[in-house]
Enzyme design. Structure first.
Site, short mmCIF file in Angstrom:
data_model
loop_
_atom_site.label_atom_id
_atom_site.label_comp_id
_atom_site.label_asym_id
_atom_site.label_seq_id
_atom_site.Cartn_x
_atom_site.Cartn_y
_atom_site.Cartn_z
N GLU A 40 0.86 -1.19 0.00
CA GLU A 40 0.00 0.00 0.00
C GLU A 40 0.90 1.25 0.00
OE1 GLU A 40 -3.28 1.05 -0.24
OE2 GLU A 40 -2.34 3.01 0.04
N ALA A 53 -22.70 2.81 -1.47
CA ALA A 53 -23.85 1.90 -1.42
C ALA A 53 -23.54 0.62 -2.19
CB ALA A 53 -25.07 2.58 -2.02
N ARG A 132 -17.71 4.66 4.39
CA ARG A 132 -16.55 3.96 3.82
C ARG A 132 -15.48 3.63 4.87
NH1 ARG A 132 -15.29 4.60 -1.91
NH2 ARG A 132 -17.08 5.50 -2.93
N ARG A 215 -19.52 16.27 -2.39
CA ARG A 215 -19.94 15.20 -1.47
C ARG A 215 -20.10 15.79 -0.08
NH1 ARG A 215 -15.42 10.66 -3.11
NH2 ARG A 215 -16.98 9.06 -3.18
N ASP A 326 -11.09 -1.03 -9.41
CA ASP A 326 -11.00 0.21 -10.18
C ASP A 326 -9.78 0.22 -11.10
OD1 ASP A 326 -13.31 1.25 -9.15
OD2 ASP A 326 -12.43 3.17 -8.54
N ALA A 339 -17.94 -0.20 -6.74
CA ALA A 339 -17.34 -1.02 -5.68
C ALA A 339 -17.95 -2.42 -5.69
CB ALA A 339 -17.54 -0.35 -4.32
P1 FAD Z 1 -9.27 2.48 -4.44
O1 FAD Z 1 -10.30 2.67 -3.41
O2 FAD Z 1 -8.88 3.65 -5.26
O3 FAD Z 1 -7.99 1.89 -3.70
C1 FAD Z 1 -6.73 1.85 -4.33
C2 FAD Z 1 -5.67 1.68 -3.25
O4 FAD Z 1 -4.40 1.53 -3.90
C3 FAD Z 1 -5.54 2.90 -2.34
O5 FAD Z 1 -5.41 2.46 -1.01
C4 FAD Z 1 -4.28 3.60 -2.85
O6 FAD Z 1 -3.59 4.31 -1.83
C5 FAD Z 1 -3.46 2.41 -3.34
N1 FAD Z 1 -2.53 2.75 -4.42
C6 FAD Z 1 -2.74 3.57 -5.48
N2 FAD Z 1 -1.66 3.60 -6.26
C7 FAD Z 1 -0.75 2.78 -5.70
C8 FAD Z 1 0.58 2.40 -6.06
N3 FAD Z 1 1.16 2.87 -7.17
N4 FAD Z 1 1.24 1.54 -5.25
C9 FAD Z 1 0.66 1.04 -4.12
N5 FAD Z 1 -0.59 1.38 -3.73
C10 FAD Z 1 -1.29 2.23 -4.53
N6 FAD Z 1 -19.29 2.38 -5.93
C11 FAD Z 1 -20.37 1.70 -5.46
O7 FAD Z 1 -20.44 0.47 -5.62
N7 FAD Z 1 -21.39 2.35 -4.83
C12 FAD Z 1 -21.38 3.70 -4.62
O8 FAD Z 1 -22.31 4.24 -4.00
C13 FAD Z 1 -20.29 4.44 -5.13
N8 FAD Z 1 -20.23 5.79 -4.99
C14 FAD Z 1 -19.19 6.48 -5.52
C15 FAD Z 1 -19.21 7.88 -5.45
C16 FAD Z 1 -18.18 8.62 -6.02
C17 FAD Z 1 -18.26 10.12 -6.01
C18 FAD Z 1 -17.09 7.93 -6.65
C19 FAD Z 1 -15.95 8.70 -7.28
C20 FAD Z 1 -17.06 6.54 -6.72
C21 FAD Z 1 -18.12 5.81 -6.16
N9 FAD Z 1 -18.14 4.40 -6.24
C22 FAD Z 1 -19.22 3.72 -5.78
C23 FAD Z 1 -17.00 3.64 -6.82
C24 FAD Z 1 -16.11 3.09 -5.70
O9 FAD Z 1 -15.72 4.16 -4.87
C25 FAD Z 1 -14.86 2.41 -6.26
O10 FAD Z 1 -15.23 1.49 -7.28
C26 FAD Z 1 -14.06 1.66 -5.21
O11 FAD Z 1 -13.82 2.46 -4.07
C27 FAD Z 1 -12.72 1.21 -5.80
O12 FAD Z 1 -11.98 0.50 -4.84
P2 FAD Z 1 -10.51 0.00 -5.19
O13 FAD Z 1 -10.01 -0.67 -3.96
O14 FAD Z 1 -10.50 -0.76 -6.48
O15 FAD Z 1 -9.69 1.33 -5.47
#
Ligand code: FAD
Length: 436
Positions: A40, A53, A132, A215, A326, A339
């Site tokens: 991380e 959600a 979250r 937000r 993502d 998510a």
């Molecule tokens: P992230 O949460 O981005 O986590 C990535 C992690 O990797 C972070 O901890 C970061 O620090 C780390 N990282 C990044 N780069 C590196 C690197 N080079 N080396 C090591 N670590 C690194 N989805 C829903 O299902 N329902 C909702 O209601 C919803 N609402 C949303 C509202 C908004 C305004 C937005 C923008 C998104 C919303 N989403 C929602 C989408 C959801 O937030 C994401 O799909 C989800 O949080 C992605 O999770 P993740 O773990 O894949 O990525």
């Protein structure tokens, strides 16, 4: 933090990124005895203070992955507060007063702010919204000590040239780590994606969606005082011209989560979150009706979040490097399913990796995962962008009957997925397929 199961598989995995994707994947793989390390970039695990959600598909995926993940979700989740609204995803209203005629009607019998229709989950569901940061804290409890390394920002990846097929992660602090495979869960600005697709691929980086969002969190007492019980305590969407606003209850009904959307053509600022003033934020919604104006005025932090998404890419894996969450399919939030797609990814990939007996099986896992997950998760990205336009009167115009017809049918394929069938499909591909 919990204690670990003794690892049993003859390979070890690097998970890059410890957000919702990285943590749920780690919990799932550890329970199958797969050794792993989470790298991380941040100094500790953390999420923003906002709501997210999860639909019925996501809740079911959690249940199928692990009782621990499902329990984490259940301990934080909040549903609509009225039992009559438990099957409702959102109640839809027109929020923009510019749609109203001179007497305030947006269509016969309905005024600005009145309920137009509900979008309902088709089946009983344990979906809901979570704060979250609390959800992440619950997931972190399931990660054994020593599994995560912090301050490790992935810079690049290189295959080991000794015939093993292993890969090395190189970090910004100058260190490196060798693993059998790397799963990039590093989010919308993923370095893993950039390496995997190549910098010159237009899909390697996220593009601006034409929308941005504010937000906010409003204490429920205050929300009830401003809006009345029904509107404050149950999920709402207010539609308008080139913008919309949504709310849903979180924190067991003590807080109302708000996201207010607006449009602009370009985003040139390298920062994706910038500050503005309350006056400017209020001015953007000056032509909206009383519900929206009250909500906007009660929001404390006028930060603007530019909304980006990933253009569809041609693969989610290359050799022993794979993308998840993502990093693979960052989306605008208009389906509220980004998510949830991450959790579904984890279900399919972890089930396949449970089947793997040797390091040579990993690429076949990635291939089967890619084949099953890429079409569905990319469909969500394109559909979500379109949904944003629907809510902003840019897809069906402001014809409320057409908007309703579109909206009440567009979520079924996301919520009603037969995940057990998807697992079987993935396993068949795994058993029959060769990898690239
Ligand atoms: P992230 O949460 O981005 O986590 C990535 C992690 O990797 C972070 O901890 C970061 O620090 C780390 N990282 C990044 N780069 C590196 C690197 N080079 N080396 C090591 N670590 C690194 N989805 C829903 O299902 N329902 C909702 O209601 C919803 N609402 C949303 C509202 C908004 C305004 C937005 C923008 C998104 C919303 N989403 C929602 C989408 C959801 O937030 C994401 O799909 C989800 O949080 C992605 O999770 P993740 O773990 O894949 O990525």
């Amino acid at each position: 933090m919990s204690s670990t199961n003794s690892p049993s598989k003859p390979f070890d995995i690097a998970i890059v990124g410890g957000g919702i994707s990285g943590l749920t994947l780690a919990i799932a793989l550890l329970q199958h005895g797969i050794p792993l390390t989470i790298y991380e970039a941040a100094p500790h695990f953390g999420e923003i203070g906002a709501g997210v959600a999860f639909g019925p598909n996501a809740a079911l995926a959690m249940k199928l992955i692990s009782s621990k993940i499902h329990a984490a979700f259940n301990s934080c989740k909040t549903t609509n507060q009225w039992s009559s609204k438990h099957r409702t995803w959102f109640t839809v209203r027109v929020g923009d007063a510019r749609k109203a005629d001179k007497d305030g009607f947006v269509k016969e019998g309905t005024k600005v702010g009145d309920a137009l229709f509900d979008v309902e989950f088709g089946r009983d569901t344990d979906s809901g919204g979570v704060y979250r940061a609390h959800f992440l804290d619950e997931l972190v409890k399931e990660i054994p000590d020593g599994v995560a390394k912090f301050g490790k920002r992935l810079d690049t990846i290189s295959p080991v040239e000794d015939g093993s097929g292993d890969v090395v992660c190189h970090f910004a602090d100058g260190t490196s780590a060798r693993h059998s495979a790397v799963i990039g869960c590093d989010g919308i600005k993923s370095r893993t994606r950039e390496w995997l697709l190549g910098k010159e691929d237009p899909a390697a980086r996220a593009v601006f969606s034409g929308k941005y969002a504010y937000r906010g969190l409003i204490p429920m007492d205050k929300a009830v005082e401003m809006l009345g019980e029904e509107v404050a305590k149950n999920s709402q969407m207010f539609f308008g011209y080139h913008g919309h606003l949504l709310t849903f209850p979180i924190e067991k009904g003590n807080t109302m989560n708000v996201v207010a959307f607006n449009s602009c053509e370009h985003w040139d600022n390298p920062q994706w979150v910038i500050s503005t003033t309350k006056e400017e934020m209020n001015a953007e919604y000056a032509a909206w009706g009383p519900h929206v104006q009250k909500i906007i005025r009660a929001m404390q932090k006028p930060d603007i979040w530019a909304l980006f998404y990933h253009p569809p890419c041609s693969t989610y894996y290359k050799g022993r490097v794979c993308l998840l969450g993502d990093a693979a399919h960052a989306t605008t939030p208009h389906h509220g399913a980004g998510a949830g797609m991450c959790i579904e990814d984890v279900l399919i990939l972890s089930t396949l990796m449970k089947e793997a007996k040797s390091v040579g099986d990993l690429e076949r896992c990635f291939k089967a995962y890619d084949e099953v997950r890429r079409p569905r998760s990319q469909r969500n990205v394109t559909g979500s962008k379109e949904a944003g336009m629907l809510y902003d009167f840019e897809l069906e115009g402001d014809d409320l009957d057409r908007v309703e017809k579109n909206f009440t049918s567009r979520m079924r394929w996301i919520w009603d997925i037969d995940l057990e069938e998807e697992i079987e499909r993935a396993k068949k591909i795994y058993q029959g397929g060769s990898a690239k």
